[in-house]
Design a protein around this motif. Sequence first.
Motif, PDB file in Angstrom:
ATOM      1  N   THR A 256      54.332 -41.543 -14.434  1.00  0.00           N
ATOM      2  CA  THR A 256      53.376 -42.594 -14.073  1.00  0.00           C
ATOM      3  C   THR A 256      52.141 -41.996 -13.419  1.00  0.00           C
ATOM      4  N   GLN A 257      52.325 -40.958 -12.622  1.00  0.00           N
ATOM      5  CA  GLN A 257      51.172 -40.308 -12.009  1.00  0.00           C
ATOM      6  C   GLN A 257      50.273 -39.671 -13.059  1.00  0.00           C
ATOM      7  N   ARG A 258      50.859 -39.219 -14.149  1.00  0.00           N
ATOM      8  CA  ARG A 258      50.072 -38.632 -15.231  1.00  0.00           C
ATOM      9  C   ARG A 258      49.481 -39.670 -16.174  1.00  0.00           C
ATOM     10  N   GLY A 259      49.814 -40.929 -15.980  1.00  0.00           N
ATOM     11  CA  GLY A 259      49.229 -41.977 -16.803  1.00  0.00           C
ATOM     12  C   GLY A 259      49.964 -42.256 -18.097  1.00  0.00           C
ATOM     13  N   LEU A 260      51.112 -41.637 -18.311  1.00  0.00           N
ATOM     14  CA  LEU A 260      51.887 -41.889 -19.520  1.00  0.00           C
ATOM     15  C   LEU A 260      52.646 -43.210 -19.428  1.00  0.00           C
ATOM     16  N   MET A 261      53.048 -43.556 -18.231  1.00  0.00           N
ATOM     17  CA  MET A 261      53.713 -44.822 -17.966  1.00  0.00           C
ATOM     18  C   MET A 261      52.903 -45.608 -16.949  1.00  0.00           C
ATOM     19  N   VAL A 262      53.110 -46.923 -16.941  1.00  0.00           N
ATOM     20  CA  VAL A 262      52.357 -47.811 -16.056  1.00  0.00           C
ATOM     21  C   VAL A 262      53.340 -48.650 -15.241  1.00  0.00           C
ATOM     22  N   ARG A 263      53.094 -48.744 -13.953  1.00  0.00           N
ATOM     23  CA  ARG A 263      53.911 -49.571 -13.062  1.00  0.00           C
ATOM     24  C   ARG A 263      53.283 -50.965 -12.966  1.00  0.00           C
ATOM     25  N   THR A 264      54.088 -51.998 -13.207  1.00  0.00           N
ATOM     26  CA  THR A 264      53.607 -53.373 -13.155  1.00  0.00           C
ATOM     27  C   THR A 264      54.507 -54.190 -12.239  1.00  0.00           C
ATOM     28  N   PRO A 265      53.963 -54.791 -11.171  1.00  0.00           N
ATOM     29  CA  PRO A 265      54.798 -55.590 -10.268  1.00  0.00           C
ATOM     30  C   PRO A 265      55.423 -56.783 -10.984  1.00  0.00           C
ATOM     31  N   ASP A 266      56.629 -57.112 -10.621  1.00  0.00           N
ATOM     32  CA  ASP A 266      57.309 -58.303 -11.125  1.00  0.00           C
ATOM     33  C   ASP A 266      56.736 -59.505 -10.383  1.00  0.00           C
ATOM     34  N   VAL A 267      56.075 -60.411 -11.097  1.00  0.00           N
ATOM     35  CA  VAL A 267      55.408 -61.540 -10.444  1.00  0.00           C
ATOM     36  C   VAL A 267      56.416 -62.491  -9.808  1.00  0.00           C
ATOM     37  N   GLU A 268      57.664 -62.452 -10.240  1.00  0.00           N
ATOM     38  CA  GLU A 268      58.682 -63.350  -9.701  1.00  0.00           C
ATOM     39  C   GLU A 268      59.513 -62.702  -8.599  1.00  0.00           C
ATOM     40  N   ASP A 269      59.406 -61.388  -8.469  1.00  0.00           N
ATOM     41  CA  ASP A 269      60.188 -60.673  -7.466  1.00  0.00           C
ATOM     42  C   ASP A 269      59.353 -59.522  -6.928  1.00  0.00           C
ATOM     43  N   GLY A 270      58.804 -59.711  -5.735  1.00  0.00           N
ATOM     44  CA  GLY A 270      57.936 -58.695  -5.151  1.00  0.00           C
ATOM     45  C   GLY A 270      58.643 -57.409  -4.794  1.00  0.00           C
ATOM     46  N   ARG A 271      59.975 -57.395  -4.880  1.00  0.00           N
ATOM     47  CA  ARG A 271      60.744 -56.198  -4.538  1.00  0.00           C
ATOM     48  C   ARG A 271      61.154 -55.414  -5.786  1.00  0.00           C
ATOM     49  N   ARG A 272      60.458 -55.632  -6.878  1.00  0.00           N
ATOM     50  CA  ARG A 272      60.792 -54.936  -8.114  1.00  0.00           C
ATOM     51  C   ARG A 272      59.528 -54.697  -8.923  1.00  0.00           C
ATOM     52  N   VAL A 273      59.485 -53.583  -9.635  1.00  0.00           N
ATOM     53  CA  VAL A 273      58.393 -53.305 -10.555  1.00  0.00           C
ATOM     54  C   VAL A 273      58.978 -53.021 -11.930  1.00  0.00           C
ATOM     55  N   TYR A 274      58.156 -53.250 -12.940  1.00  0.00           N
ATOM     56  CA  TYR A 274      58.533 -52.902 -14.298  1.00  0.00           C
ATOM     57  C   TYR A 274      57.734 -51.675 -14.731  1.00  0.00           C
ATOM     58  N   ILE A 275      58.315 -50.901 -15.629  1.00  0.00           N
ATOM     59  CA  ILE A 275      57.658 -49.724 -16.175  1.00  0.00           C
ATOM     60  C   ILE A 275      57.355 -49.973 -17.645  1.00  0.00           C
ATOM     61  N   THR A 276      56.127 -49.712 -18.041  1.00  0.00           N
ATOM     62  CA  THR A 276      55.735 -49.836 -19.443  1.00  0.00           C
ATOM     63  C   THR A 276      54.998 -48.577 -19.881  1.00  0.00           C
ATOM     64  N   LEU A 277      54.849 -48.427 -21.177  1.00  0.00           N
ATOM     65  CA  LEU A 277      54.031 -47.341 -21.693  1.00  0.00           C
ATOM     66  C   LEU A 277      52.562 -47.701 -21.548  1.00  0.00           C
ATOM     67  N   SER A 278      51.722 -46.708 -21.287  1.00  0.00           N
ATOM     68  CA  SER A 278      50.284 -46.949 -21.375  1.00  0.00           C
ATOM     69  C   SER A 278      49.936 -47.174 -22.840  1.00  0.00           C
TER      70      SER A 278
END
Length: 297
Positions: A256-278
């Motif tokens: 994620t720091q290299r920009g290959l993956m993207v961290r996206t907050p879970d709008v329904e649960d502030g204590r979780r994030v989702y990981i997606t591809l850039s």
Amino acid sequence: MIMEYGASTMRRTMVLVSDGAAAEARATAMARNVGLAVSRAMTVAEAVDAPDRTLAADLLFVEVDDDPGAAYDVLLARVARLALGGQAAVVAIRPELIDVTDAALGDAPVGLVCAGRASDRLAAIEIAMATGGGLLREDGPDREDQLRMISAELSRIADRLVASVEPRLGGADALPAMVQAADAPAIGAEAFRRILRRRRLRDQFLGEGLFSDPAWDMLLDLAAARLEGNPVAVSSLCIAAAVPATTALRWIRALTQRGLMVRTPDVEDGRRVYITLSDDTAHAMDGYVRAAQTVEG
């Protein structure tokens, strides 16, 4: 209650934050093994209210067995801030706390150990104090060799992946024609799942761990999930990596720091994030499958 251990004659000190007697005893024994003096030991609630100077030491070590709730979130946010300011820090957790802990720490250079052995904790401490974080390999017996190889291995693999998704010669025009063809059939999620199944077959016949490649397994899983429209939590991605959770967490952070993956907050649960591809990585993965299918005929 904050406890002063008073072994000030030792060169390196550790402030310990834990959520119970068992976690404190485990972390204290570990500290002795690695030559650290526990200068202070406190509960999660006490650490939240303590001034920054109280948490200052050669290492800030947090070990929790259960989810302390809102106080834990506040503590982790504080640990992340201190780590970004140069404080060496390590957090040891159980698998159930992966999503909560990762969401709170984000990309802060905090060492993470998930259900690790004593040797994993020692290696994470050495890495945190020497480099502020890095890629922890749990399958090697020699921690000194790990430390020497961490920087070179991470740079080599991550740079290769970055190079594969960066626009070449001005952008998409440089990509193979077969990737850009308007009439090329769409690549479906099953194509990526098929590659993953083949990789797991190797483990069945030749043993687990021989072909460990967590970065590639995670990219394949995320590419399939993107096409399926399914969000992928950090804990799920750790499972897809087919390596110990500590190793997977290190790779997720690096990629994620290299920009290959993207961290996206879970709008329904502030204590979780989702990981997606850039988007660039997803395009490159699509191109890879098209090229592989052409080679296979």
